[in-house]
Enzyme design. Structure first.
Site, PDB file in Angstrom:
ATOM      1  N   GLU A  40       0.852  -1.192   0.000  1.00 21.80           N
ATOM      2  CA  GLU A  40       0.000   0.000   0.000  1.00 21.80           C
ATOM      3  C   GLU A  40       0.887   1.241   0.000  1.00 21.80           C
ATOM      4  O   GLU A  40       2.045   1.160   0.396  1.00 21.80           O
ATOM      5  CB  GLU A  40      -0.843   0.043   1.301  1.00 21.80           C
ATOM      6  CG  GLU A  40      -1.707  -1.168   1.500  1.00 21.80           C
ATOM      7  CD  GLU A  40      -2.212  -1.312   2.945  1.00 21.80           C
ATOM      8  OE1 GLU A  40      -2.151  -0.331   3.708  1.00 21.80           O
ATOM      9  OE2 GLU A  40      -2.637  -2.419   3.291  1.00 21.80           O
ATOM     10  N   LYS A  49       2.319   4.644   1.567  1.00 23.98           N
ATOM     11  CA  LYS A  49       2.386   5.175   2.934  1.00 23.98           C
ATOM     12  C   LYS A  49       1.905   6.622   2.858  1.00 23.98           C
ATOM     13  O   LYS A  49       2.624   7.508   2.401  1.00 23.98           O
ATOM     14  CB  LYS A  49       3.797   5.093   3.494  1.00 23.98           C
ATOM     15  CG  LYS A  49       3.832   5.520   4.960  1.00 23.98           C
ATOM     16  CD  LYS A  49       5.149   5.248   5.619  1.00 23.98           C
ATOM     17  CE  LYS A  49       5.062   5.406   7.125  1.00 23.98           C
ATOM     18  NZ  LYS A  49       4.552   6.698   7.572  1.00 23.98           N
ATOM     19  N   ASP A  90       0.924  10.307   3.645  1.00 19.65           N
ATOM     20  CA  ASP A  90       1.600  11.287   4.492  1.00 19.65           C
ATOM     21  C   ASP A  90       0.563  12.249   5.074  1.00 19.65           C
ATOM     22  O   ASP A  90       0.488  13.414   4.697  1.00 19.65           O
ATOM     23  CB  ASP A  90       2.654  12.030   3.665  1.00 19.65           C
ATOM     24  CG  ASP A  90       3.695  12.683   4.542  1.00 19.65           C
ATOM     25  OD1 ASP A  90       3.673  12.443   5.764  1.00 19.65           O
ATOM     26  OD2 ASP A  90       4.534  13.425   4.008  1.00 19.65           O
ATOM     27  N   TYR A  92      -8.572   7.746   4.061  1.00 19.21           N
ATOM     28  CA  TYR A  92      -8.309   6.446   3.428  1.00 19.21           C
ATOM     29  C   TYR A  92      -8.154   5.397   4.517  1.00 19.21           C
ATOM     30  O   TYR A  92      -7.336   5.568   5.427  1.00 19.21           O
ATOM     31  CB  TYR A  92      -7.027   6.490   2.585  1.00 19.21           C
ATOM     32  CG  TYR A  92      -7.227   7.256   1.305  1.00 19.21           C
ATOM     33  CD1 TYR A  92      -7.597   6.607   0.132  1.00 19.21           C
ATOM     34  CD2 TYR A  92      -7.072   8.644   1.274  1.00 19.21           C
ATOM     35  CE1 TYR A  92      -7.807   7.313  -1.042  1.00 19.21           C
ATOM     36  CE2 TYR A  92      -7.278   9.365   0.103  1.00 19.21           C
ATOM     37  CZ  TYR A  92      -7.653   8.681  -1.051  1.00 19.21           C
ATOM     38  OH  TYR A  92      -7.862   9.381  -2.207  1.00 19.21           O
ATOM     39  N   LYS A 135      10.611   3.724   3.041  1.00 23.38           N
ATOM     40  CA  LYS A 135      10.499   5.165   2.803  1.00 23.38           C
ATOM     41  C   LYS A 135      11.244   5.592   1.558  1.00 23.38           C
ATOM     42  O   LYS A 135      12.309   5.070   1.246  1.00 23.38           O
ATOM     43  CB  LYS A 135      11.109   5.920   4.004  1.00 23.38           C
ATOM     44  CG  LYS A 135      10.368   5.741   5.317  1.00 23.38           C
ATOM     45  CD  LYS A 135       9.191   6.693   5.358  1.00 23.38           C
ATOM     46  CE  LYS A 135       8.813   7.082   6.771  1.00 23.38           C
ATOM     47  NZ  LYS A 135       9.603   8.072   7.388  1.00 23.38           N
ATOM     48  N   CYS A 195      36.681  39.091 -12.779  1.00 22.80           N
ATOM     49  CA  CYS A 195      36.503  37.652 -13.017  1.00 22.80           C
ATOM     50  C   CYS A 195      37.389  36.817 -12.094  1.00 22.80           C
ATOM     51  O   CYS A 195      38.598  37.053 -12.031  1.00 22.80           O
ATOM     52  CB  CYS A 195      36.825  37.366 -14.484  1.00 22.80           C
ATOM     53  SG  CYS A 195      36.888  35.605 -14.855  1.00 22.80           S
ATOM     54  N   CYS A 212      40.225  35.140 -14.415  1.00 20.55           N
ATOM     55  CA  CYS A 212      41.280  35.877 -15.125  1.00 20.55           C
ATOM     56  C   CYS A 212      41.458  37.316 -14.646  1.00 20.55           C
ATOM     57  O   CYS A 212      42.371  37.998 -15.093  1.00 20.55           O
ATOM     58  CB  CYS A 212      40.996  35.859 -16.624  1.00 20.55           C
ATOM     59  SG  CYS A 212      39.669  36.965 -17.113  1.00 20.55           S
ATOM     60  N   CYS A 242      32.193  37.829 -17.563  1.00 18.31           N
ATOM     61  CA  CYS A 242      33.577  38.256 -17.656  1.00 18.31           C
ATOM     62  C   CYS A 242      33.755  38.874 -19.030  1.00 18.31           C
ATOM     63  O   CYS A 242      33.329  38.303 -20.033  1.00 18.31           O
ATOM     64  CB  CYS A 242      34.482  37.037 -17.485  1.00 18.31           C
ATOM     65  SG  CYS A 242      36.158  37.328 -18.058  1.00 18.31           S
ATOM     66  N   CYS A 254      40.465  35.066 -20.891  1.00 17.36           N
ATOM     67  CA  CYS A 254      40.045  34.261 -19.740  1.00 17.36           C
ATOM     68  C   CYS A 254      40.232  32.761 -19.996  1.00 17.36           C
ATOM     69  O   CYS A 254      39.760  32.228 -21.007  1.00 17.36           O
ATOM     70  CB  CYS A 254      38.581  34.563 -19.461  1.00 17.36           C
ATOM     71  SG  CYS A 254      37.948  33.692 -18.035  1.00 17.36           S
TER      72      CYS A 254
HETATM   73  S1  IVH Z   1      -0.591   0.519   9.009  1.00 13.36           S
HETATM   74  C1  IVH Z   1      -0.087  -1.563  12.383  1.00 13.36           C
HETATM   75  N1  IVH Z   1      -0.742   1.438   6.567  1.00 13.36           N
HETATM   76  O1  IVH Z   1       2.246   5.320   9.139  1.00 13.36           O
HETATM   77  C2  IVH Z   1       0.557  -0.463  11.732  1.00 13.36           C
HETATM   78  N2  IVH Z   1       0.020   2.869   8.277  1.00 13.36           N
HETATM   79  O2  IVH Z   1       4.544   4.917  10.874  1.00 13.36           O
HETATM   80  C3  IVH Z   1      -0.278   0.710  11.664  1.00 13.36           C
HETATM   81  N3  IVH Z   1       0.547   5.129   7.510  1.00 13.36           N
HETATM   82  O3  IVH Z   1       0.608   5.888  12.146  1.00 13.36           O
HETATM   83  C4  IVH Z   1      -0.296   1.435  10.456  1.00 13.36           C
HETATM   84  N4  IVH Z   1       0.015   4.813   5.410  1.00 13.36           N
HETATM   85  O4  IVH Z   1      -0.164   7.179  10.101  1.00 13.36           O
HETATM   86  C5  IVH Z   1      -0.433   1.689   7.849  1.00 13.36           C
HETATM   87  N5  IVH Z   1      -0.939   2.157   4.364  1.00 13.36           N
HETATM   88  C6  IVH Z   1      -0.638   2.399   5.644  1.00 13.36           C
HETATM   89  C7  IVH Z   1      -0.194   3.657   6.058  1.00 13.36           C
HETATM   90  C8  IVH Z   1       0.136   3.853   7.392  1.00 13.36           C
HETATM   91  C9  IVH Z   1       0.439   5.694   6.288  1.00 13.36           C
HETATM   92  C10 IVH Z   1       1.036   5.844   8.694  1.00 13.36           C
HETATM   93  C11 IVH Z   1       0.102   5.837   9.841  1.00 13.36           C
HETATM   94  C12 IVH Z   1       0.894   5.269  10.976  1.00 13.36           C
HETATM   95  C13 IVH Z   1       2.289   5.520  10.512  1.00 13.36           C
HETATM   96  C14 IVH Z   1       3.241   4.535  11.139  1.00 13.36           C
END
Ligand code: IVH
Length: 682
Positions: free
Chosen positions: A113, A115, A117, A226, A320, A414, A417, A432, A438
């Site tokens: 999935e 991650k 932000d 999400y 990451k 310059c 030179c 220059c 130069c």
């Molecule tokens: S699972 C059991 N899935 O990452 C683990 N976390 O560093 C719980 N996060 O607090 C999280 N995308 O804010 C999970 N696809 C994802 C995520 C995700 C972002 C964040 C979440 C969590 C932090 C942990």
């Protein structure tokens, strides 16, 4: 144990605690996530070497920040965990091997999935109705943000009845609240208009909007949610509906939640890395920010088998992305001189790992750019390197500016030179003026000087010139005329240039005979900025001899047809520079003879004094040849159609834009045969 290590460890603890506060409590982080991760890693390294140092107040012992006091606290029924991180393939391999070992098989499905932000929240539903929503807080206790979360349109207040089975009595859905990039941009624009403090990034904006006492404000911020995880779950008859993470996400969908479409079940290291690369490529185009991907062992019974380590699951990991923006110190600003004499300020940075590489230098382009970014030497700056784009210094953080920070001043001479530096009005780039002298420009200036329309030394190629310059045989143009046949022989050493060995005496003779030239060719050969072939000819015609041109002031130069102020300044500055004059004097001493008129000029009244632009392919002449024909007949050549153009000569496949412009301006258009007829008119 060294005392130094211990005090370093203590200082890390304090720093991390401060950053935690800035991040979690004030929603105002002072450093990037990657830098924070770096600090945390160093802390964890110390703690693994010295477990005896670890005290309950160590930041490693907490999952997140303290809960904000202004919201009511909610104690999580099931703790909200964090995730371990990996930053490269090596660390990911270690994770993968751990999974293989724990499962006793390589046949493991991973659900991948993005991650997100944003910020983690949990939504508790009882009998299908949203009971409360809470932030993660410290993982055990969060803040009650129910009123705020209810304004998020992608959070159902009431769950859909799933396809199979009934609604669970209790379900806690966990996921990320975030702000789309486009909504963030709109918000920042609005905040700027209002003159209020802006959010640094979409995540801070999402956090700030959610932890907002007034839900009306939250509702205007267009947050999204999400779903990706499960907290408490109580259901009498939904057993077996989901047996793994990917089915859980499908179940969330059927309840009415938003689930990312960018998810995939994969196998093996290859599968994990493949997903990582795919998401890295998609990242820019996604509507929301992600800072990596998350891999979760898909099967729930395997998850239980693998288990947990303190505050994080052992069966999942975040991979990451290398941070694209990092903070570092601007140690100095150096000035580089380019091949054409442009002076470019270059930032010398404290080495920083950003976008996957260590960056120590970044171009600052020009003085205006430095002013626009408000940079001073000694500043803390944000460096960005996204994808394969060259690193860029984005801005300074003036609040971190040390008292001894220095302003950058463009040198007036310059750095290579010592010649004077000019910065024509309205231009961003300083240059220059010692073009002939130069060292940074010498190769380029000699390549130009010997070219066909200038001194026309046939057979002396760019590579030869580079070699002569880099071997120290030529420092300036006049040195070319001091070369012996054996100096030129050296050029033939490598295979590519072997023909030259034979040619050395010929080449020597050609160099020497190029000293007999015309004033206009000589002027053009000097490589004065803005002085092309035509201007050189105009200057030669107007002044008649070199000395008069060299001593003319700008007011005199402007009298030459088609010479404007910019050109006049450039010519004047060039000849004012003593280094250039020295090279010219040397050339004359070496026997240059400058004829006033170009040979072969036979003025054709139908062409003389008229300005031509040529476009397309001609049958009878190559591009260079037609220029020569027009110039020899007393005409002028220019590269683009303007009001001053008398004729546009068109061959086959003429350029659209030139033709269109000529039609717009009513410029006379000539075919090749019409032009030939003009030529006959003598
Ligand atoms: S699972 C059991 N899935 O990452 C683990 N976390 O560093 C719980 N996060 O607090 C999280 N995308 O804010 C999970 N696809 C994802 C995520 C995700 C972002 C964040 C979440 C969590 C932090 C942990």
């Amino acid at each position: 144990m060294s005392e130094e290590d211990f005090s370093d460890y203590e200082s890390l603890k304090t720093q991390i605690a401060e950053h935690d506060r800035a991040y979690y409590i004030e929603d105002n982080p002072k450093i990037s996530d990657a830098e924070y991760d770096g600090l945390m890693r160093r802390l964890l390294e110390y703690e693994s070497l010295h477990p005896e140092w670890v005290t309950p107040d160590s930041p490693s012992q907490r999952v997140g920040g303290e809960a904000l006091k202004i919201f009511n606290s909610v104690r999580h029924t099931v703790p909200m965990l964090s995730l371990g991180n990996v930053f490269n393939t090596e660390e990911l391999t270690a994770f993968y091997n751990r999974m293989v070992e724990a499962c006793g098989t390589r046949d493991i499905e991973f659900n991948c999935e993005p991650k997100f932000d944003g910020l983690a929240i949990t939504l508790r539903y009882e009998q299908g109705l949203l009971k409360y929503a809470a932030t993660r807080g410290d993982g055990q206790t969060g803040e009650d943000v129910t009123a705020q979360v209810k304004t998020i349109r992608t959070v159902p207040i009431k769950l859909n009845r799933p396809n199979e089975g009934t609604l669970p009595e209790v379900i806690e859905v966990r996921g990320e609240a975030l702000m789309f990039k486009r909504d963030f941009e709109k918000l920042v624009k609005f905040q700027k208009e209002q003159g209020v403090q802006t959010f640094a990034n979409p995540r801070n904006a999402a956090a700030g909007s959610l932890r907002q006492l007034d839900p009306k404000v939250t509702s205007k911020r267009n947050l999204r949610f999400y779903a990706y995880g499960l907290g408490e779950f109580k259901s009498s008859n939904s057993k077996g509906i989901f047996k793994n993470q990917s089915e859980l996400l499908d179940y969330f969908l059927s309840l009415g939640f938003n689930v990312t479409e960018h998810r995939e079940v994969v196998y093996g290291m290859e599968g994990l890395l493949g997903f990582f690369e795919t998401m890295k490529e998609k990242r820019e185009a996604l509507p929301f920010d992600i800072d990596g991907v998350v891999y979760k062992v898909n099967d729930f019974s395997l998850q239980e088998k693998i288990g947990y380590i303190s505050k994080a699951p052992r069966f999942a990991i975040a991979h990451k992305f290398a941070a694209e923006q990092m903070q570092t110190k601007l140690l100095d600003i150096e000035v580089q001189v380019g091949r054409t004499g442009a002076l470019t300020p270059v930032a010398k940075l404290e080495p920083v790992f950003v976008g996957g590489v260590t960056v120590q230098k970044a171009t600052l382009h020009n003085e205006d750019e430095i002013a626009r970014k408000n940079l001073m030497i000694g500043d803390t700056v944000i460096v960005r390197r996204a994808g394969d784009v060259i690193p860029e210094v984005m801005e300074s953080l003036p609040e971190l500016r040390p008292a001894d920070a220095r302003k950058f001043i463009m040198p007036t001479s310059c750095p290579v030179c010592g010649s004077a530096v000019e910065k024509p009005e309205g231009e961003a780039v300083a240059r220059c003026t010692g073009g002939l002298f130069c060292a940074a420009q010498v190769t380029q200036s000699i390549i130009h000087a010997v070219s066909r329309k200038a001194l026309n030394i046939d057979g002396l190629g760019d590579k030869h010139i580079q070699k002569l310059v880099s071997s120290g045989k030529i420092n300036h143009l006049d040195d070319l005329y001091r070369l012996s046949v054996s100096d030129l022989n050296v050029l033939g050493r490598n295979a590519e240039e072997s023909k030259l060995e034979v040619l050395a005496p010929t080449l020597h003779a050609r160099i020497q005979s190029s000293k007999s030239t015309t004033l206009s060719r000589f002027l053009f050969a000097l490589g004065i900025r803005h002085v092309g072939e035509t201007t050189a000819r105009d200057l030669a015609k107007h002044f008649g001899d070199l000395q008069s041109i060299m001593t003319a002031d700008t007011s005199k130069l402007i009298e030459v047809p088609n010479v404007g102020e910019v050109m006049a300044d450039s010519i004047h500055n060039f000849f004012k520079e003593p280094h250039n004059r020295e090279v010219i004097e040397n050339l004359l001493t070496l026997g240059f003879e400058l004829k006033a008129e170009e040979e072969n000029i036979s003025i054709n009244p139908a062409i003389a004094g008229h300005s031509f632009v040529v476009t397309g392919t001609l049958e009878s002449w190559k591009r260079d040849e037609i220029s020569q024909v027009i110039i020899s007949a007393g005409g002028r050549i220019s590269s683009s159609v303007s009001k001053k153009t008398d004729y546009l000569l068109i061959g086959s496949e003429p350029g659209d834009s030139k033709l269109k412009k000529a039609q717009e301006l009513g410029t006379k258009i000539l075919t090749e045969s019409e032009f030939k007829a003009l030529l006959q008119k003598k």
